[in-house]
Design a protein around this motif. Structure first.
Motif, PDB file in Angstrom:
ATOM      1  N   HIS A 128       0.834  -1.190   0.000  1.00 32.51           N
ATOM      2  CA  HIS A 128       0.000   0.000   0.000  1.00 32.51           C
ATOM      3  C   HIS A 128       0.872   1.244   0.000  1.00 32.51           C
ATOM      4  CE1 HIS A 128      -3.410  -2.586   1.012  1.00 32.51           C
ATOM      5  NE2 HIS A 128      -4.195  -1.555   0.801  1.00 32.51           N
ATOM      6  N   GLU A 129       0.355   2.300  -0.585  1.00 31.75           N
ATOM      7  CA  GLU A 129       1.011   3.600  -0.513  1.00 31.75           C
ATOM      8  C   GLU A 129       0.117   4.562   0.263  1.00 31.75           C
ATOM      9  OE1 GLU A 129       4.035   4.377  -4.205  1.00 31.75           O
ATOM     10  OE2 GLU A 129       1.909   4.740  -4.564  1.00 31.75           O
ATOM     11  N   VAL A 130       0.712   5.255   1.231  1.00 33.95           N
ATOM     12  CA  VAL A 130       0.011   6.242   2.047  1.00 33.95           C
ATOM     13  C   VAL A 130       0.861   7.496   2.111  1.00 33.95           C
ATOM     14  CG1 VAL A 130      -1.126   6.674   4.263  1.00 33.95           C
ATOM     15  CG2 VAL A 130      -0.843   4.317   3.454  1.00 33.95           C
ATOM     16  N   ALA A 163      -5.333  -3.032   6.014  1.00 36.18           N
ATOM     17  CA  ALA A 163      -5.360  -2.360   4.722  1.00 36.18           C
ATOM     18  C   ALA A 163      -6.398  -3.036   3.853  1.00 36.18           C
ATOM     19  CB  ALA A 163      -3.985  -2.405   4.062  1.00 36.18           C
ATOM     20  N   GLU A 164      -7.395  -2.276   3.446  1.00 35.18           N
ATOM     21  CA  GLU A 164      -8.499  -2.814   2.649  1.00 35.18           C
ATOM     22  C   GLU A 164      -8.764  -1.874   1.477  1.00 35.18           C
ATOM     23  OE1 GLU A 164     -10.856  -4.713   6.510  1.00 35.18           O
ATOM     24  OE2 GLU A 164     -11.714  -3.031   5.417  1.00 35.18           O
ATOM     25  N   GLY A 165      -8.268  -2.283   0.317  1.00 32.25           N
ATOM     26  CA  GLY A 165      -8.500  -1.466  -0.873  1.00 32.25           C
ATOM     27  C   GLY A 165      -7.943  -0.067  -0.748  1.00 32.25           C
ATOM     28  N   LYS A 166      -8.811   0.938  -0.698  1.00 33.51           N
ATOM     29  CA  LYS A 166      -8.377   2.335  -0.647  1.00 33.51           C
ATOM     30  C   LYS A 166      -8.311   2.878   0.772  1.00 33.51           C
ATOM     31  CE  LYS A 166     -10.271   3.407  -5.219  1.00 33.51           C
ATOM     32  NZ  LYS A 166     -11.179   4.300  -6.003  1.00 33.51           N
ATOM     33  N   ILE A 167      -8.412   1.997   1.762  1.00 32.82           N
ATOM     34  CA  ILE A 167      -8.418   2.430   3.169  1.00 32.82           C
ATOM     35  C   ILE A 167      -7.312   1.719   3.941  1.00 32.82           C
ATOM     36  CG2 ILE A 167      -9.713   2.454   5.327  1.00 32.82           C
ATOM     37  CD1 ILE A 167     -10.745   4.448   3.336  1.00 32.82           C
ATOM     38  N   ALA A 168      -6.552   2.493   4.713  1.00 34.08           N
ATOM     39  CA  ALA A 168      -5.621   1.953   5.696  1.00 34.08           C
ATOM     40  C   ALA A 168      -6.167   2.304   7.071  1.00 34.08           C
ATOM     41  CB  ALA A 168      -4.232   2.546   5.504  1.00 34.08           C
ATOM     42  N   THR A 186      -3.490   3.601  -1.355  1.00 33.72           N
ATOM     43  CA  THR A 186      -3.561   3.045  -2.701  1.00 33.72           C
ATOM     44  C   THR A 186      -2.964   1.647  -2.689  1.00 33.72           C
ATOM     45  OG1 THR A 186      -3.326   5.246  -3.695  1.00 33.72           O
ATOM     46  CG2 THR A 186      -2.914   3.352  -5.115  1.00 33.72           C
ATOM     47  N   LEU A 187      -3.733   0.667  -3.121  1.00 33.03           N
ATOM     48  CA  LEU A 187      -3.276  -0.713  -3.147  1.00 33.03           C
ATOM     49  C   LEU A 187      -2.564  -1.010  -4.455  1.00 33.03           C
ATOM     50  CD1 LEU A 187      -3.229  -3.668  -2.106  1.00 33.03           C
ATOM     51  CD2 LEU A 187      -5.470  -3.967  -3.201  1.00 33.03           C
ATOM     52  N   HIS A 188      -1.419  -1.643  -4.343  1.00 35.43           N
ATOM     53  CA  HIS A 188      -0.686  -2.132  -5.505  1.00 35.43           C
ATOM     54  C   HIS A 188      -0.562  -3.640  -5.378  1.00 35.43           C
ATOM     55  CE1 HIS A 188       0.685   1.890  -6.916  1.00 35.43           C
ATOM     56  NE2 HIS A 188       0.615   2.179  -5.620  1.00 35.43           N
ATOM     57  N   GLY A 189      -0.965  -4.344  -6.416  1.00 37.53           N
ATOM     58  CA  GLY A 189      -0.914  -5.790  -6.375  1.00 37.53           C
ATOM     59  C   GLY A 189      -2.249  -6.373  -5.973  1.00 37.53           C
ATOM     60  N   PRO A 190      -2.317  -7.693  -5.827  1.00 36.30           N
ATOM     61  CA  PRO A 190      -3.582  -8.371  -5.518  1.00 36.30           C
ATOM     62  C   PRO A 190      -4.038  -8.097  -4.095  1.00 36.30           C
ATOM     63  CG  PRO A 190      -1.766  -9.927  -5.445  1.00 36.30           C
ATOM     64  CD  PRO A 190      -1.194  -8.652  -5.976  1.00 36.30           C
ATOM     65  N   ALA A 191      -5.345  -8.177  -3.885  1.00 31.52           N
ATOM     66  CA  ALA A 191      -5.906  -7.985  -2.545  1.00 31.52           C
ATOM     67  C   ALA A 191      -5.513  -9.160  -1.659  1.00 31.52           C
ATOM     68  CB  ALA A 191      -7.421  -7.867  -2.622  1.00 31.52           C
TER      69      ALA A 191
END
Length: 374
Positions: A128-130, A163-168, A186-191
């Protein structure tokens, strides 16, 4: 290695990595940092086998590339006590020679190959990117609530990361209070296919917060089954995770909101000031402030066996509800209010003085605190 670099820049770097230097260890080398000089940069590594950091300092003059072990505590003191702009270091396995202005210092060395390796950042294809500003706010609003006293409840000594999709989301509790804060990510890669508890040690949270200096910088966060990694522009922080099962915080908050029949809007700065005033008369035996909410005001009282008593009144023009009494440990309230960082108001949801009270700031921050028994 042989380098010359700005004293203030090296001092800042030493201070940042020192949080990961082992204070008590059977391996003396871990009370130091590993320094690597190459091109125009110096990389400092500290690692106590649980938490580690790799920090890069750029814009230095490297006369001779190489590696060495440096006594970071002594080096930090040398840099702090000097006023000269530059520092020179000539170091190898036998020791280090430090020059600052007209002062000279010599420190013993260690074989570099005895220092354990710190893993490189590995996102495993998923991270994830925050933003640093968002992440720093989340840490400040939660980490203070983690358990710092009871070493038997290991899970509560960590901060839960989700971390869930667009939420940390960060969660911290010591069983008497509970803080939950969310931020955009922002999620990068598979859930993530399986739900896991990523409990980051409080020490790591402190180290990470100190390295978040540019609000607009994006921080990469990789959560693994037993470890986590955080990558900023200059630093990579590695940590092993805390083991244990975390309380069902969602159910606790949902139950509190279901029971709450009073909602009181409180001005943050005024409320913080009044609670602190009332708490002046508390002592070690009576760490409590009693609050009585009634139409148009709240009265705060405290009393200590030897300190005396206090009564502080704050007007609440918008509150026209029934009278209700509740008591809190003032530290639990003031720590929370100080973490709000300029927020104008906070919503208090409560039922009566015997059940948990919930403070809510917007849709992203909730703080639950247990009242004190009458």
């Amino acid at each position: 290695m042989k380098i010359t670099c700005p004293r203030e820049g090296l001092q800042t770097a030493c201070q940042l990595v020192s949080a990961a230097v082992a204070a008590r260890t059977t391996k003396p080398i871990l009370s130091n940092v590993k320094a690597t000089a190459a091109d125009d940069g110096l990389t400092l590594v500290a690692f106590d086998t649980e938490v580690g950091i790799r920090y890069e300092l750029r814009g230095i003059q490297v006369s001779k590339a190489g590696e060495a072990i440096l006594a970071v505590n002594q080096l930090t003191q040398i840099l702090r006590e000097s006023q000269d702009p530059d520092v020179s270091i000539d170091a190898n396995d036998d020791g280090a020679k430090v020059k600052v202005g007209t002062s000279r210092f010599e420190m013993p060395g260690y074989p570099v190959n005895e220092f354990p390796d710190l893993p490189a950042f590995d996102d495993g294809g998923r991270y994830h990117e925050v933003s640093a500003g968002e992440l720093r706010k989340m840490i400040r609003r939660t980490s203070f609530a983690a358990d710092k006293k009871d070493s038997t409840r290991f899970a509560l000594s960590g901060v839960l990361w989700e971390a869930e999709g667009k939420i940390a989301r960060l969660v911290a509790t010591d069983s008497k209070r509970l803080a939950v804060c969310e931020g955009n990510a922002t999620l990068h890669g598979p859930a993530e296919t399986t739900k896991g508890s990523h409990l980051v040690p409080a020490k790591t949270m402190t180290l990470l917060e100190r390295n978040l200096t540019d609000d607009g910088e994006l921080v990469r966060v990789a959560l693994r089954p037993n470890e986590a990694m955080f990558q900023t522009e200059r630093a990579m922080i590695y940590t092993r995770l805390v083991e244990g099962r975390y309380p069902p915080y969602r159910d606790i908050i949902a139950q509190t909101r279901k029971q709450a029949n009073l909602k009181i809007n409180l001005p943050v700065e005024s409320f913080l000031s009044r609670v602190r005033q009332a708490a002046i008369m508390t002592d070690d035996e009576s760490k409590r402030v009693d609050l009585t909410f009634s139409s148009g005001k709240v009265i705060m009282k405290a009393r200590g066996a030897e300190t005396g008593s206090s009564e502080v009144v704050m007007t609440l023009p918008e509150y026209e509800g029934a009278e209700v009494n509740i008591a809190f440990d003032p530290q639990y309230v003031t720590e929370f209010l100080r973490a709000l960082e300029g927020e104008p108001s906070v919503l208090l949801e409560m039922c009566d003085g015997s059940k948990p009270a919930l403070f809510q700031c917007g849709e992203t921050y909730r703080y639950l605190v247990m009242p004190l028994a009458g």
